[in-house]
Structures are given as structure tokens and as C-alpha cells.
Design a protein around this motif. Structure first.
Motif, PDB file in Angstrom:
ATOM      1  N   PRO A  60       0.792  -1.215   0.137  1.00 41.14           N
ATOM      2  CA  PRO A  60       0.222  -0.080  -0.098  1.00 41.14           C
ATOM      3  C   PRO A  60       0.931   1.288  -0.149  1.00 41.14           C
ATOM      4  O   PRO A  60       1.915   1.196   0.374  1.00 41.14           O
ATOM      5  CB  PRO A  60      -0.503  -0.096   1.261  1.00 41.14           C
ATOM      6  N   ILE A  61       0.365   2.240  -0.563  1.00 39.50           N
ATOM      7  CA  ILE A  61       0.923   3.376  -0.789  1.00 39.50           C
ATOM      8  C   ILE A  61       0.076   4.640  -0.555  1.00 39.50           C
ATOM      9  O   ILE A  61      -0.985   4.901  -1.418  1.00 39.50           O
ATOM     10  CB  ILE A  61       2.003   3.490  -1.774  1.00 39.50           C
ATOM     11  N   THR A  62       0.483   5.728  -0.042  1.00 32.62           N
ATOM     12  CA  THR A  62       0.072   7.201  -0.223  1.00 32.62           C
ATOM     13  C   THR A  62       0.757   8.138  -0.810  1.00 32.62           C
ATOM     14  O   THR A  62       2.007   8.199  -0.822  1.00 32.62           O
ATOM     15  CB  THR A  62      -0.239   7.808   1.342  1.00 32.62           C
ATOM     16  N   LEU A  63       0.223   8.815  -1.838  1.00 33.80           N
ATOM     17  CA  LEU A  63       0.884   9.582  -2.731  1.00 33.80           C
ATOM     18  C   LEU A  63       0.314  11.078  -2.654  1.00 33.80           C
ATOM     19  O   LEU A  63      -1.066  11.360  -2.707  1.00 33.80           O
ATOM     20  CB  LEU A  63       0.780   9.102  -4.161  1.00 33.80           C
ATOM     21  N   THR A  64       1.142  11.969  -2.813  1.00 36.58           N
ATOM     22  CA  THR A  64       0.515  13.526  -3.004  1.00 36.58           C
ATOM     23  C   THR A  64       0.948  14.139  -4.373  1.00 36.58           C
ATOM     24  O   THR A  64       1.937  13.666  -4.914  1.00 36.58           O
ATOM     25  CB  THR A  64       1.231  14.265  -1.913  1.00 36.58           C
ATOM     26  N   ARG A  73       7.223  10.353  -2.336  1.00 35.25           N
ATOM     27  CA  ARG A  73       5.913   9.941  -2.618  1.00 35.25           C
ATOM     28  C   ARG A  73       5.021  11.125  -3.227  1.00 35.25           C
ATOM     29  O   ARG A  73       4.051  11.172  -2.915  1.00 35.25           O
ATOM     30  CB  ARG A  73       5.162   9.100  -1.301  1.00 35.25           C
ATOM     31  N   ARG A 105      -3.179  17.011  -3.994  1.00 37.05           N
ATOM     32  CA  ARG A 105      -4.123  15.806  -3.953  1.00 37.05           C
ATOM     33  C   ARG A 105      -3.376  14.816  -3.317  1.00 37.05           C
ATOM     34  O   ARG A 105      -2.356  14.400  -3.224  1.00 37.05           O
ATOM     35  CB  ARG A 105      -4.874  15.339  -5.314  1.00 37.05           C
ATOM     36  N   VAL A 106      -4.179  13.987  -2.457  1.00 36.98           N
ATOM     37  CA  VAL A 106      -3.711  12.886  -1.757  1.00 36.98           C
ATOM     38  C   VAL A 106      -4.623  11.746  -2.246  1.00 36.98           C
ATOM     39  O   VAL A 106      -5.722  11.695  -2.002  1.00 36.98           O
ATOM     40  CB  VAL A 106      -3.603  13.191  -0.303  1.00 36.98           C
ATOM     41  N   VAL A 107      -3.708  10.583  -2.563  1.00 36.77           N
ATOM     42  CA  VAL A 107      -4.487   9.422  -2.858  1.00 36.77           C
ATOM     43  C   VAL A 107      -3.795   8.256  -1.951  1.00 36.77           C
ATOM     44  O   VAL A 107      -2.762   8.268  -1.869  1.00 36.77           O
ATOM     45  CB  VAL A 107      -4.448   9.144  -4.471  1.00 36.77           C
ATOM     46  N   LYS A 108      -4.672   7.022  -2.028  1.00 36.02           N
ATOM     47  CA  LYS A 108      -4.121   5.942  -1.405  1.00 36.02           C
ATOM     48  C   LYS A 108      -4.240   4.831  -2.547  1.00 36.02           C
ATOM     49  O   LYS A 108      -5.485   4.475  -2.971  1.00 36.02           O
ATOM     50  CB  LYS A 108      -4.793   5.717  -0.131  1.00 36.02           C
ATOM     51  N   ARG A 110      -3.902   0.300  -2.680  1.00 36.33           N
ATOM     52  CA  ARG A 110      -3.717  -0.705  -1.878  1.00 36.33           C
ATOM     53  C   ARG A 110      -2.511  -1.684  -2.170  1.00 36.33           C
ATOM     54  O   ARG A 110      -2.205  -2.686  -1.487  1.00 36.33           O
ATOM     55  CB  ARG A 110      -5.014  -1.705  -2.135  1.00 36.33           C
ATOM     56  N   ASP A 159      -8.015   5.003  -8.509  1.00 33.27           N
ATOM     57  CA  ASP A 159      -7.413   5.145  -7.200  1.00 33.27           C
ATOM     58  C   ASP A 159      -6.676   6.363  -7.291  1.00 33.27           C
ATOM     59  O   ASP A 159      -6.284   6.985  -6.406  1.00 33.27           O
ATOM     60  CB  ASP A 159      -6.603   4.045  -6.843  1.00 33.27           C
TER      61      ASP A 159
END
Length: 280
Positions: A60-64, A73, A105-108, A110, A159
Motif C-alpha cells: 500500500p502507498i499514499t501519494l501526493t 511519494r 491531492r492525496v491518494v491511496k 492498496r 485510485d
């Protein structure tokens, strides 16, 4: 100008689509070419050398959204999602410029949801694709200070806020995009190892400046029926479903020679240091 390469090769019956990636493979073994926007332009250029590591991110990863910075990231693809502008004449390079700095924007995602065995096969496949060149493929995050391109594997285009079903996305400007973050949407590709591998190859190569090739056996193509793809030592026209001029107006590109000139040939492994005899 950096463009976002949108990718997909394949997926009949799934209504997929777009640009920078190899889509899904059917049970019959055949491939289909989706349609849709290919590139979304963002501002970014590189004054340094190319990265020497391709990092395959599995979890999993959170990206901006913002200018690409893999260790932090930050992704220009995330910044530009939802801002695609369609060209009126079928020119996949006709999108208006988008500034990645207007992101935030921030997205996640899975992460990859295939088996450990499939992941191992995928990693080895990507290693083979890039084996002629002086670049390392790893699924272990490089240490701080390392220059690398990160391929985020898993999830679907929605996503990251992309409105069209695609196999993958990547930033593109005809040159090296520094610290690029590219995407291979393995869920959209049904975790097909070959399809996901070739999508990763195409997306990473977009971040190294390669356009789509109108050459069936090349990794950079949407054409089908040639079996496994590779970076071919072949001067070919660019294009998706039909030939067109390459990015920047060149008549042809050669994916193998482009990467060889950029990265150089694979260096042989260093011989193990001779062990000194143990003292009595």
C-alpha cells in the motif's frame, strides 16, 4: 514539458483503455488496443543523469500530487488526474500543459494483490526486460540519496483519480523525468504477469523519454500478435493504432539504442575479492 503517459495494451471485453501501458491479456492469448488520451503535459525537465535503479513498489502507498519525487511519494500523475484535455484531431500529443505544482491531492493505493509467486515472476520479468542496460531492478526501497524511478504496482486508475480505465500511467517529456513515479494498474490487468511486466517496461521507458513505437515486437507498442515484447534494436515510426511523427518531430525512434545511449550496457558482476588465507 512533461506529459503523462497513459497506458494500456489490451483488454478486450473489459472496455479498457489508454496509453502508456500494456493492457490485459485474454484467455485466448490475444491482445487488443484500447483507445483514449495518451499524454497530459506537465512542466518538468531534468538537468542530471538518469536513475540507475527501478524500484518496484508492492505494498500500500499514499501519494501526493506535485512534481515527481519518488522518495517523498510525490507524483505528477496524481497532480494532473482529472485534468485531461482531449485533442480534436486524434493527436495523442495535443493535450494542454498542466503544472504539477498545482497538485496537492492525496491518494491511496492498496498495492499488488497477486500471489508472492506471481510477484517473484513479475520482478524477474522486469529484470529481463532491462537486462541489456546498466540499471538495477529491485523490490526493496533504495537507501536515502539513491536516484531511482518508482513503479507503483497494483490498484486501478480510479485510485489516482484518472477518469479512464487504463493499464498504466507515467510522466513523459521526451527526456528523463527526475525521480519519476509511474503506475502499472495490476488489478486492471487482472494481475497478469506478462501484461503487468510489459506495462512496467513501457511506463518506465516513458519516464526515460521514449514515445510509443509503431512496431509490433517492441515494448513501446500497442500492436499485437508478435509474442513477448522487448526493447528492439529497430528504427521504427512512432504511433499507437497508426504511424505518426515521434515526440519532437523525429521520423523514427529506436528504443534499444535510446536506452543504451542513456544508460549504457549492463556491467559484468565484479569478481568476488580473493580471500586472504587465515592466519595460524
Amino acid at each position: 514539458m512533461v506529459a503523462i503517459a497513459v497506458g494500456a495494451v489490451g483488454v478486450l471485453g473489459l472496455g479498457t483503455a489508454v496509453g502508456l501501458v500494456v493492457g490485459k491479456r485474454l484467455k485466448t492469448g490475444s491482445w487488443s488496443v484500447p483507445t483514449g488520451d495518451d499524454l497530459v503535459r506537465i512542466d518538468r525537465s531534468d538537468d542530471g543523469g538518469p536513475p540507475r535503479v527501478i524500484y518496484l513498489h508492492r505494498g500500500p502507498i499514499t501519494l501526493t500530487g506535485g512534481d515527481d519525487d519518488a522518495p517523498r511519494r510525490v507524483s505528477s500523475v496524481v497532480a494532473s488526474a482529472g485534468r485531461h484535455v482531449h485533442g480534436d484531431d486524434g493527436d495523442h500529443h495535443a493535450a494542454k500543459p498542466v503544472s504539477a505544482t498545482s497538485g496537492g491531492r492525496v491518494v491511496k493505493l492498496r498495492g499488488y494483490r497477486g500471489t508472492s509467486k506471481s510477484w517473484s515472476l513479475l520482478t524477474r520479468c522486469v529484470e529481463r526486460l532491462f537486462s541489456p542496460f546498466d540499471i538495477r531492478v529491485t523490490d526493496v526501497e533504495p537507501p536515502a540519496g539513491t536516484s531511482y524511478v518508482m513503479a507503483v504496482v497494483g490498484g486501478r486508475p480510479k485510485d489516482v483519480g484518472h477518469p479512464v480505465r487504463v493499464g498504466g500511467l507515467a510522466p513523459f517529456n521526451g527526456d528523463v523525468v527526475p525521480s519519476a513515479v509511474v503506475f502499472a494498474f495490476a488489478d486492471e490487468l487482472r494481475n497478469n504477469t506478462r501484461a503487468t511486466c510489459e506495462v512496467i517496461g513501457m511506463e518506465v521507458a516513458h519516464a526515460f523519454g521514449l514515445d510509443h513505437a509503431y512496431a509490433c515486437p517492441d515494448v513501446m507498442t500497442y500492436l499485437q500478435g508478435c509474442g513477448k515484447k522487448a526493447f528492439r534494436d529497430l528504427d521504427s515510426q512512432c504511433g499507437e493504432s497508426k504511424p505518426r511523427a515521434c515526440h519532437g518531430g523525429a521520423a523514427t525512434q529506436n528504443s534499444y539504442r535510446h536506452l543504451m545511449e542513456l544508460l549504457g550496457p549492463r556491467k559484468p558482476p565484479e569478481p568476488a575479492a580473493a580471500r586472504s588465507p587465515a592466519s595460524d
